[in-house]
Design a protein around this motif. Structure first.
Motif, mmCIF file in Angstrom:
data_model
loop_
_atom_site.group_PDB
_atom_site.id
_atom_site.type_symbol
_atom_site.label_atom_id
_atom_site.label_comp_id
_atom_site.label_asym_id
_atom_site.label_seq_id
_atom_site.Cartn_x
_atom_site.Cartn_y
_atom_site.Cartn_z
ATOM 1 N N ALA A 96 0.819 -1.212 0.000
ATOM 2 C CA ALA A 96 0.000 0.000 0.000
ATOM 3 C C ALA A 96 0.855 1.266 0.000
ATOM 4 O O ALA A 96 0.324 2.373 0.000
ATOM 5 C CB ALA A 96 -0.926 0.009 1.215
ATOM 6 N N GLY A 97 2.190 1.104 0.026
ATOM 7 C CA GLY A 97 3.081 2.258 -0.031
ATOM 8 C C GLY A 97 3.483 2.831 1.301
ATOM 9 O O GLY A 97 4.155 3.864 1.362
ATOM 10 N N TYR A 98 3.088 2.175 2.394
ATOM 11 C CA TYR A 98 3.484 2.661 3.716
ATOM 12 C C TYR A 98 4.906 2.203 4.047
ATOM 13 O O TYR A 98 5.346 1.144 3.610
ATOM 14 C CB TYR A 98 2.529 2.139 4.796
ATOM 15 C CG TYR A 98 1.142 2.718 4.711
ATOM 16 C CD1 TYR A 98 0.860 3.996 5.200
ATOM 17 C CD2 TYR A 98 0.100 1.980 4.141
ATOM 18 C CE1 TYR A 98 -0.426 4.521 5.123
ATOM 19 C CE2 TYR A 98 -1.191 2.504 4.060
ATOM 20 C CZ TYR A 98 -1.444 3.770 4.556
ATOM 21 O OH TYR A 98 -2.709 4.286 4.471
ATOM 22 N N ARG A 116 2.870 8.127 0.875
ATOM 23 C CA ARG A 116 2.627 7.543 2.194
ATOM 24 C C ARG A 116 3.917 7.254 2.947
ATOM 25 O O ARG A 116 3.892 6.721 4.053
ATOM 26 C CB ARG A 116 1.806 6.260 2.044
ATOM 27 C CG ARG A 116 0.373 6.542 1.587
ATOM 28 C CD ARG A 116 -0.383 5.261 1.319
ATOM 29 N NE ARG A 116 -1.804 5.510 1.109
ATOM 30 C CZ ARG A 116 -2.698 4.600 0.753
ATOM 31 N NH1 ARG A 116 -2.288 3.333 0.565
ATOM 32 N NH2 ARG A 116 -3.955 4.901 0.594
ATOM 33 N N GLY A 117 5.048 7.589 2.351
ATOM 34 C CA GLY A 117 6.316 7.505 3.067
ATOM 35 C C GLY A 117 7.163 6.286 2.806
ATOM 36 O O GLY A 117 8.329 6.245 3.186
ATOM 37 N N GLY A 118 6.594 5.272 2.172
ATOM 38 C CA GLY A 118 7.360 4.060 1.905
ATOM 39 C C GLY A 118 7.608 3.871 0.428
ATOM 40 O O GLY A 118 7.230 4.703 -0.401
ATOM 41 N N VAL A 119 8.282 2.796 0.084
ATOM 42 C CA VAL A 119 8.473 2.415 -1.314
ATOM 43 C C VAL A 119 7.425 1.361 -1.638
ATOM 44 O O VAL A 119 7.424 0.271 -1.065
ATOM 45 C CB VAL A 119 9.887 1.846 -1.552
ATOM 46 C CG1 VAL A 119 10.028 1.407 -3.001
ATOM 47 C CG2 VAL A 119 10.947 2.885 -1.202
ATOM 48 N N GLN A 120 6.516 1.697 -2.527
ATOM 49 C CA GLN A 120 5.430 0.765 -2.841
ATOM 50 C C GLN A 120 5.944 -0.380 -3.697
ATOM 51 O O GLN A 120 6.645 -0.179 -4.688
ATOM 52 C CB GLN A 120 4.300 1.488 -3.577
ATOM 53 C CG GLN A 120 3.077 0.612 -3.816
ATOM 54 C CD GLN A 120 1.879 1.419 -4.290
ATOM 55 O OE1 GLN A 120 1.955 2.630 -4.416
ATOM 56 N NE2 GLN A 120 0.784 0.734 -4.544
ATOM 57 N N VAL A 121 5.614 -1.598 -3.275
ATOM 58 C CA VAL A 121 5.993 -2.784 -4.042
ATOM 59 C C VAL A 121 4.738 -3.524 -4.471
ATOM 60 O O VAL A 121 3.658 -3.332 -3.915
ATOM 61 C CB VAL A 121 6.909 -3.710 -3.209
ATOM 62 C CG1 VAL A 121 8.212 -3.012 -2.852
ATOM 63 C CG2 VAL A 121 6.203 -4.203 -1.952
ATOM 64 N N GLU A 122 4.914 -4.375 -5.474
ATOM 65 C CA GLU A 122 3.794 -5.151 -5.992
ATOM 66 C C GLU A 122 3.468 -6.324 -5.058
ATOM 67 O O GLU A 122 4.115 -6.524 -4.039
ATOM 68 C CB GLU A 122 4.131 -5.659 -7.398
ATOM 69 C CG GLU A 122 4.443 -4.566 -8.396
ATOM 70 C CD GLU A 122 3.255 -3.635 -8.640
ATOM 71 O OE1 GLU A 122 2.120 -4.156 -8.715
ATOM 72 O OE2 GLU A 122 3.470 -2.418 -8.734
ATOM 73 N N LYS A 123 2.471 -7.105 -5.419
ATOM 74 C CA LYS A 123 2.017 -8.187 -4.552
ATOM 75 C C LYS A 123 3.087 -9.253 -4.309
ATOM 76 O O LYS A 123 3.004 -9.999 -3.335
ATOM 77 C CB LYS A 123 0.758 -8.831 -5.135
ATOM 78 C CG LYS A 123 -0.480 -7.923 -5.081
ATOM 79 C CD LYS A 123 -1.715 -8.622 -5.616
ATOM 80 C CE LYS A 123 -2.931 -7.723 -5.517
ATOM 81 N NZ LYS A 123 -4.154 -8.386 -6.055
ATOM 82 N N GLY A 147 5.919 -8.631 -3.351
ATOM 83 C CA GLY A 147 6.701 -8.137 -2.232
ATOM 84 C C GLY A 147 8.076 -7.632 -2.593
ATOM 85 O O GLY A 147 8.810 -7.151 -1.715
ATOM 86 N N VAL A 148 8.473 -7.688 -3.865
ATOM 87 C CA VAL A 148 9.833 -7.279 -4.249
ATOM 88 C C VAL A 148 9.876 -6.290 -5.413
ATOM 89 O O VAL A 148 10.824 -5.507 -5.530
ATOM 90 C CB VAL A 148 10.706 -8.510 -4.597
ATOM 91 C CG1 VAL A 148 10.884 -9.410 -3.382
ATOM 92 C CG2 VAL A 148 10.137 -9.294 -5.773
ATOM 93 N N THR A 149 8.894 -6.311 -6.292
ATOM 94 C CA THR A 149 8.915 -5.461 -7.481
ATOM 95 C C THR A 149 8.497 -4.044 -7.128
ATOM 96 O O THR A 149 7.397 -3.821 -6.605
ATOM 97 C CB THR A 149 7.978 -6.012 -8.572
ATOM 98 O OG1 THR A 149 8.387 -7.335 -8.912
ATOM 99 C CG2 THR A 149 8.002 -5.132 -9.805
ATOM 100 N N VAL A 150 9.363 -3.067 -7.401
ATOM 101 C CA VAL A 150 9.076 -1.665 -7.096
ATOM 102 C C VAL A 150 8.122 -1.102 -8.144
ATOM 103 O O VAL A 150 8.410 -1.135 -9.346
ATOM 104 C CB VAL A 150 10.377 -0.840 -7.043
ATOM 105 C CG1 VAL A 150 10.064 0.640 -6.833
ATOM 106 C CG2 VAL A 150 11.278 -1.352 -5.927
ATOM 107 N N SER A 151 7.008 -0.579 -7.686
ATOM 108 C CA SER A 151 5.980 -0.094 -8.606
ATOM 109 C C SER A 151 6.458 1.102 -9.434
ATOM 110 O O SER A 151 6.118 1.229 -10.610
ATOM 111 C CB SER A 151 4.725 0.301 -7.819
ATOM 112 O OG SER A 151 4.250 -0.780 -7.051
ATOM 113 N N ALA A 152 7.255 1.986 -8.826
ATOM 114 C CA ALA A 152 7.618 3.250 -9.468
ATOM 115 C C ALA A 152 8.826 3.149 -10.388
ATOM 116 O O ALA A 152 9.160 4.126 -11.056
ATOM 117 C CB ALA A 152 7.885 4.315 -8.396
ATOM 118 N N ALA A 153 9.504 2.001 -10.435
ATOM 119 C CA ALA A 153 10.730 1.904 -11.233
ATOM 120 C C ALA A 153 10.866 0.513 -11.824
ATOM 121 O O ALA A 153 11.279 -0.418 -11.141
ATOM 122 C CB ALA A 153 11.954 2.229 -10.378
#
Length: 408
Positions: free
Chosen positions: A238-240, A360-367, A369-375
């Protein structure tokens, strides 16, 4: 872009299809997975490590932390840690184990190669500036953990305190605290471990934190661990920003910890109000120190029917000035040193130029748990649910497979 193109354009830059940053549990697990998939280290992928030798964060742990007292070391893929001497320092055992794994796979880890910054080039490659030269990669697996970013919270007057200050990162030996009044700050396992060790060298320890102890009487088995991982994964997807370890796990309430609770060692004394040059002001039970602080709901229930002699050990006994003043509900005690067991933050500053943090202050990852959504092409391991050794091993495998798919 081929390796030759990279060298021609950037001079001494080395190019790899996949680069792993970090050679701890997560990074080595990722490297092992790539190796089993047929990739050749030093040609198809590279592992960069900021340390001068193997072991990851373990190599920096204090000597008195034996393997038997450590939280546990999960086996690296297809390379079991067989019958280790649990009385040896964990730093030595794990460093040797990780080093043997590196040699077994002929990983040729590049070190010391602390990554200073990662940027993305126009052609989609990631450019890494490091202490060992510069690199480019199509995909990055970031496994830098937390050890390099110790956290010390701010309290009023801390800048005025003149005594020694230590952190989990800098702690070496309990003998450094012999016969001192030591303020131990933190609500996690590190703080409680310090308190139990300090019992051997001083009668004057004071345990404080920002919240009540969260004792947990559950069995810390794999089923429990999976539930914790799922809870943390929900936060980071969720990006937290990941919460502290203890906020998700609680403190293990077992026969060992109960013995120290009943002896008066693991006794929560209140919340820090402020510091003075040689003292700490604590929000405690009241000016006379006569009442028992809450030790968290689980332990409070156990103490309710405890022997009066045991309860006496849980009373604040310091003499406080201030009757009739605005600090009537506080107590003051002299301290010689502060031991911060307040944890770490994830070491992600080198990824700062990529702007990965969500609102939200964190690095959002996909389901996964490792893939960074923004990069696209960046995978985080040792982050969130994979901060534990067993979680890091699984995340390393997932990240390696995801990086392979990305670069196909």
């Amino acid at each position: 872009m081929t390796p030759a193109d990279a060298k021609h354009k950037f001079g001494t830059v080395q190019h790899f299809n996949i680069i792993i940053i970090g050679a701890g549990q997560a990074g080595l697990s990722a490297a092992g997975t790539l190796h089993r998939r047929g990739l050749v280290p030093g040609r198809d992928f590279a592992v960069l490590d900021g340390n001068t030798g193997p072991g990851g964060a373990w190599r920096h742990r204090w000597q008195s932390l034996t393997l038997g007292r450590a939280h546990g070391v999960h086996d690296l893929p297809n390379f079991p840690l067989e019958n280790p001497d649990t009385w040896r320092p964990a730093s030595e055992v794990v460093s040797e184990y990780y080093g043997a794994y590196e040699d077994h796979l002929e990983l040729g880890v590049i070190r010391p190669a602390k990554v200073k910054a990662v940027t993305r080039l126009q052609d989609g490659l990631y450019y890494l500036a490091t202490e060992a030269g510069d690199f480019t990669a199509n995909a990055l697996i970031n496994a830098t953990g937390t050890w390099e970013t110790p956290h010390i919270p701010h309290y009023p007057g801390l800048e005025n305190f003149s005594g020694a200050q230590w952190h989990t990162k800098t702690f070496r030996d309990v003998e450094d605290f012999a016969d001192q009044r030591v303020l131990v700050v933190g609500g996690g396992a590190s703080a409680t471990q310090f308190l139990m060790m300090l019992e051997k060298v001083t009668d004057h320890t004071i345990w404080v934190s920002r919240s009540l102890p969260r004792w947990n009487a559950e069995l810390f088995d794999p089923g429990w661990g999976r539930k914790v991982e799922q809870r943390v994964t929900t936060q980071v997807t969720a990006g937290y920003a990941p919460r502290s370890v203890v906020s998700n796990t609680g403190l293990a309430l077992d026969k060992h910890s109960l013995r120290y609770i009943n002896s008066g060692t693991l006794v929560f004394r209140g919340f820090i109000d402020s510091f003075r040059e040689h003292e700490v002001v604590i929000n405690g039970p009241g000016p006379d120190g006569a009442t028992v602080n809450s030790q968290g709901p689980v332990v409070d229930d156990l103490l309710r029917d405890a022997d009066p002699a045991v309860l006496e050990l849980h009373r604040n006994t310091e003499i406080l000035p201030g009757h009739g003043t605005d600090i009537d509900h506080q107590w003051v005690t002299p301290i010689d040193a502060i031991l911060w067991g307040t944890g770490f933050r994830h070491s992600l500053d080198h990824l700062g130029p990529l702007g990965l943090r969500s609102e939200r202050g964190g690095v959002q990852v996909e389901k996964d748990g490792v893939t960074v959504s923004a990069a696209p092409g960046i995978f985080l391991v040792g982050y969130g649910a994979s901060a534990s050794t067993i979680g890091a091993t699984r995340a390393g495998r997932r990240a390696a497979v995801a990086a392979l798919r990305f670069t196909e």
